[in-house]
Design a protein around this motif. Structure first.
Motif, short mmCIF file in Angstrom:
data_model
loop_
_atom_site.label_atom_id
_atom_site.label_comp_id
_atom_site.label_asym_id
_atom_site.label_seq_id
_atom_site.Cartn_x
_atom_site.Cartn_y
_atom_site.Cartn_z
N ALA A 139 0.81 -1.21 0.00
CA ALA A 139 0.00 0.00 0.00
C ALA A 139 0.85 1.26 0.00
N THR A 140 2.11 1.19 0.43
CA THR A 140 2.94 2.37 0.48
C THR A 140 3.64 2.66 -0.84
N ALA A 141 3.57 1.74 -1.81
CA ALA A 141 4.24 1.93 -3.08
C ALA A 141 3.21 2.16 -4.17
N ASN A 142 3.61 2.95 -5.18
CA ASN A 142 2.73 3.20 -6.33
C ASN A 142 1.33 3.61 -5.87
N GLU A 143 1.28 4.61 -5.01
CA GLU A 143 0.02 4.95 -4.35
C GLU A 143 -0.74 6.02 -5.10
N VAL A 144 -1.97 5.71 -5.44
CA VAL A 144 -2.89 6.67 -6.01
C VAL A 144 -3.53 7.44 -4.86
N ARG A 145 -3.75 8.74 -5.06
CA ARG A 145 -4.41 9.54 -4.01
C ARG A 145 -5.76 10.03 -4.53
N VAL A 146 -6.76 9.88 -3.67
CA VAL A 146 -8.13 10.28 -4.00
C VAL A 146 -8.57 11.35 -3.01
N VAL A 147 -9.01 12.51 -3.52
CA VAL A 147 -9.48 13.60 -2.68
C VAL A 147 -10.97 13.78 -2.92
N GLY A 148 -11.73 13.80 -1.85
CA GLY A 148 -13.17 13.96 -2.01
C GLY A 148 -13.83 14.32 -0.70
N HIS A 149 -15.16 14.32 -0.71
CA HIS A 149 -15.94 14.61 0.49
C HIS A 149 -16.46 13.31 1.09
N ARG A 150 -16.61 13.31 2.40
CA ARG A 150 -17.00 12.10 3.11
C ARG A 150 -18.29 11.51 2.57
N ALA A 153 -21.27 10.69 -3.24
CA ALA A 153 -21.48 9.45 -3.98
C ALA A 153 -20.43 9.23 -5.07
N PRO A 154 -20.05 10.27 -5.86
CA PRO A 154 -18.99 10.06 -6.84
C PRO A 154 -17.65 9.69 -6.20
N SER A 155 -17.35 10.27 -5.04
CA SER A 155 -16.11 9.91 -4.34
C SER A 155 -16.15 8.45 -3.90
N PHE A 156 -17.28 8.01 -3.39
CA PHE A 156 -17.40 6.60 -3.01
C PHE A 156 -17.23 5.70 -4.22
N ALA A 157 -17.82 6.06 -5.35
CA ALA A 157 -17.72 5.22 -6.55
C ALA A 157 -16.27 5.03 -6.98
N ILE A 158 -15.48 6.11 -6.90
CA ILE A 158 -14.06 6.02 -7.27
C ILE A 158 -13.32 5.10 -6.31
N ARG A 159 -13.54 5.27 -5.00
CA ARG A 159 -12.86 4.44 -4.01
C ARG A 159 -13.26 2.98 -4.14
N ASP A 160 -14.54 2.74 -4.38
CA ASP A 160 -15.02 1.37 -4.52
C ASP A 160 -14.41 0.71 -5.76
N PHE A 161 -14.32 1.46 -6.85
CA PHE A 161 -13.73 0.91 -8.08
C PHE A 161 -12.26 0.54 -7.86
N LEU A 162 -11.50 1.42 -7.23
CA LEU A 162 -10.08 1.13 -6.98
C LEU A 162 -9.92 -0.05 -6.03
N ALA A 163 -10.71 -0.07 -4.96
CA ALA A 163 -10.59 -1.15 -3.98
C ALA A 163 -10.92 -2.50 -4.59
N ARG A 164 -11.99 -2.57 -5.38
CA ARG A 164 -12.40 -3.85 -5.95
C ARG A 164 -11.44 -4.33 -7.03
N ASN A 165 -10.68 -3.41 -7.62
CA ASN A 165 -9.67 -3.80 -8.60
C ASN A 165 -8.27 -3.92 -7.99
N LEU A 166 -8.21 -3.90 -6.65
CA LEU A 166 -6.97 -4.10 -5.90
C LEU A 166 -5.90 -3.09 -6.27
N VAL A 167 -6.32 -1.85 -6.51
CA VAL A 167 -5.38 -0.76 -6.78
C VAL A 167 -5.14 0.00 -5.48
#
Length: 552
Positions: A139-150, A153-167
């Motif tokens: 997790a500390t290498a090749n890290e993508v950063r996501v900035v959004g509001h708690r 819904a669009p922020s959640f969709a991005i995080r969910d997509f990255l998490a489910r694709n193991l990024v």
């Protein structure tokens, strides 16, 4: 950077020396073996490794230790090295505790002592775990950063997509210093989130999944124009078809709209899948299958939406939403099903802002100390309840029927009954929801005539049956009234073959009304909705595709 570490902890000096000796003998040239005699000593070692910026690949902890048990140590170690693989060393009498640890700390394996000979009982387990760790970037290498509001819904969709694709990614709030600094550096207003900053520093504002996939290293473009086998959908059935197709020499490409694993990939723990007596998370199973398919030479395309299928002579043509297409001799439709939406007033506008369909595991840490409501009575809902119970103050499982026995596996019901902070509410239905920027209240109806009650709630996870993703097929293949794909003998009307059938033979068992196009898994009419049966159909369909190709 030093070699990654394998840490062993055991308060028994003889056992500690033995496990360190056996591990060092096989892995000492590639890994640094660190030995500790207590949980506190092991945590101190992990903190030192963390400060040096080094990695930990594997943790082996004895269950019975004074002051801090192996389970307690592994739970604490997850905060420091969440990607490290976790093994519990246990005596035969403590296997029940080891099984409980599977859900508590997402245990990867437990080893019974003694493990001699290590060539049979230790090394195969460690080999597999280290291989899996190496395949998942730290997790500390090749890290993508996501900035959004708690509660975006669009922020959640991005995080969910990255998490489910193991990024690997880091989540930053727009109203906190680091997130605000990234927004300023990118020249993006806080109202324009989500902002994604890739490893190479590229700033993406409100990216689509296709744009995001291409920038984080996921393949989105096929390497060829024509294949022997195109598999649509990367759930268990699709992954099974890709593994068997590629391993048997077919030029195979697997096309997935969102992420590998499908609904099964969101399961926190599957415990009745053959060959995994300790259970396996859906994400782990999907990751192993994905790596297996790639090893055999299958291609995997992510974030590609297939919108059309047609026959052009002997060729089967699949059209993508961007206007491009891909052609093949045979096609496997394994698109699975989608969770049905709750139609209660007030919930649609709160989707992604407290109302979620599926387990949405990225949200679990934020549920700490709060109540979570889960709707559904099948295995997916039960697995989610067990998972969220690790984080939430209390989990409320709402079911429309009298109990869980009609639709949930017996082992899962027993597990739920043993967890104190899970409460099952029979005859219960969500009939409304309220909130401003996120879910704040739920209205729950007692179907026995008990009226309605309003509860404070910020978290609702819905598992209420499913609908097949087949609207895009239009008239290209026959479907039943609910949209499931008809195959084999289900196509025939009496002794007649399906309308438009052009071949002198009857359709193969998993073949659709369009020759050379097969269906496998949940999307197929009358299929058994279980992971094992989906994988089996994925394997079976490749054999049928070979028969089809041989006859051409």
């Amino acid at each position: 950077m030093a070699n990654p570490a394998i840490l062993t902890v055991d308060d028994d000096p003889a056992v500690s020396r033995a496990v360190a000796r056996d591990i060092r003998r096989r892995y000492g040239d590639r890994y640094r073996v660190v030995r500790a005699s207590s949980g506190d000593e092991a945590l101190a070692a992990l903190r030192e490794i963390k400060l040096r910026g080094d990695q930990v690949a594997l943790l082996l902890a004895d269950y019975r230790m004074p002051q801090m048990t192996g389970i307690q140590f592994l739970e604490a170690a997850m905060d420091l090295f969440p990607t490290a693989r976790r093994v519990l060393l246990t005596a035969y009498a403590d296997t029940e505790a080891a099984i409980d640890a599977i859900n508590l700390v997402d245990l990867d394996h437990y080893l019974l002592k003694p493990w001699h000979p290590p060539e049979e009982k230790l090394y195969p387990v460690v080999d597999a775990l280290l291989e899996a760790w190496q395949a998942s970037p730290p997790a500390t290498a090749n890290e993508v950063r996501v900035v959004g509001h708690r509660w975006s819904a669009p922020s959640f969709a991005i995080r969910d997509f990255l998490a489910r694709n193991l990024v690997p990614y880091r989540w930053l709030l727009a109203d906190e210093p680091e997130g605000a600094q990234l927004l300023a550096a990118a020249g993006v207003a806080a109202t324009e989130v989500p902002l994604v900053v890739t490893v190479d520093g590229t700033a993406l504002v409100k990216p689509t999944e296709t744009q995001l996939a291409a920038r984080v290293g996921l393949a989105t473009t096929p390497a060829a124009d024509f294949y022997d086998l195109v598999v649509v959908g990367a759930g268990p059935a699709g992954l099974g078809a890709a593994v068997y197709g590629a391993s048997e020499g077919l030029r195979t490409v697997l096309v997935e709209r969102q992420a590998t694993g499908g609904q099964a990939g969101q399961s926190s723990r599957i415990e009745n899948y053959l060959g995994f007596p300790d259970g396996v998370s859906g994400a782990q199973l999907a990751d192993r299958a994905r790596r297996q398919a790639l090893k055999f030479g299958a291609e995997l395309l992510t974030a590609r939406d297939v919108v059309g299928l047609e026959a052009v002579g002997a060729t089967r043509l699949l059209r993508f939403s961007d206007g491009t297409s891909i052609a093949s001799h045979t096609v496997v439709l394994a698109t699975g099903v989608a969770y049905r939406q709750l139609t209660a007033p007030g919930l649609a506008e709160l989707t992604g802002r407290g109302v979620f369909y599926g387990s949405a595991s990225t949200e679990a840490p934020y549920c700490a100390g709060e109540d979570v409501y889960i709707v559904g009575g099948a295995n997916s809902a039960g697995q989610a309840a067990v998972y969220f119970a690790r984080h939430a103050r209390r989990v409320h499982l709402l079911v429309r029927g009298p109990d869980l026995r009609r639709s949930m596996s017996h082992y899962l019901i027993e597990q739920i009954e043993r967890i104190d902070n899970i409460e099952v509410h029979p005859y219960s239905e969500v009939v409304g929801g309220r909130g401003t920027d996120h879910l704040e209240e739920l209205i729950i109806c007692d179907n026995r005539g008990g009226g309605q009650r309003t509860v404070k709630a910020s978290w609702l996870f819905v598992f209420i049956g499913a609908e097949p993703r087949t609207d895009w097929l239009a008239e290209s293949v026959a479907r039943d009234a609910r949209g499931y794909i008809l195959t084999g003998s289900e196509l025939a009307n009496g002794s007649r073959r399906p309308a438009g059938w052009s071949l002198p033979r009857d359709p193969y068992p998993l073949e659709s009304s369009l020759p050379g196009v097969f269906a496998a898994g949940d999307v197929r009419a009358e299929s058994i909705k279980r992971v094992a049966s989906a994988v089996g159909e994925g394997a079976m369909v490749v054999s049928l595709a070979h028969q089809y190709l041989a006859a051409q």
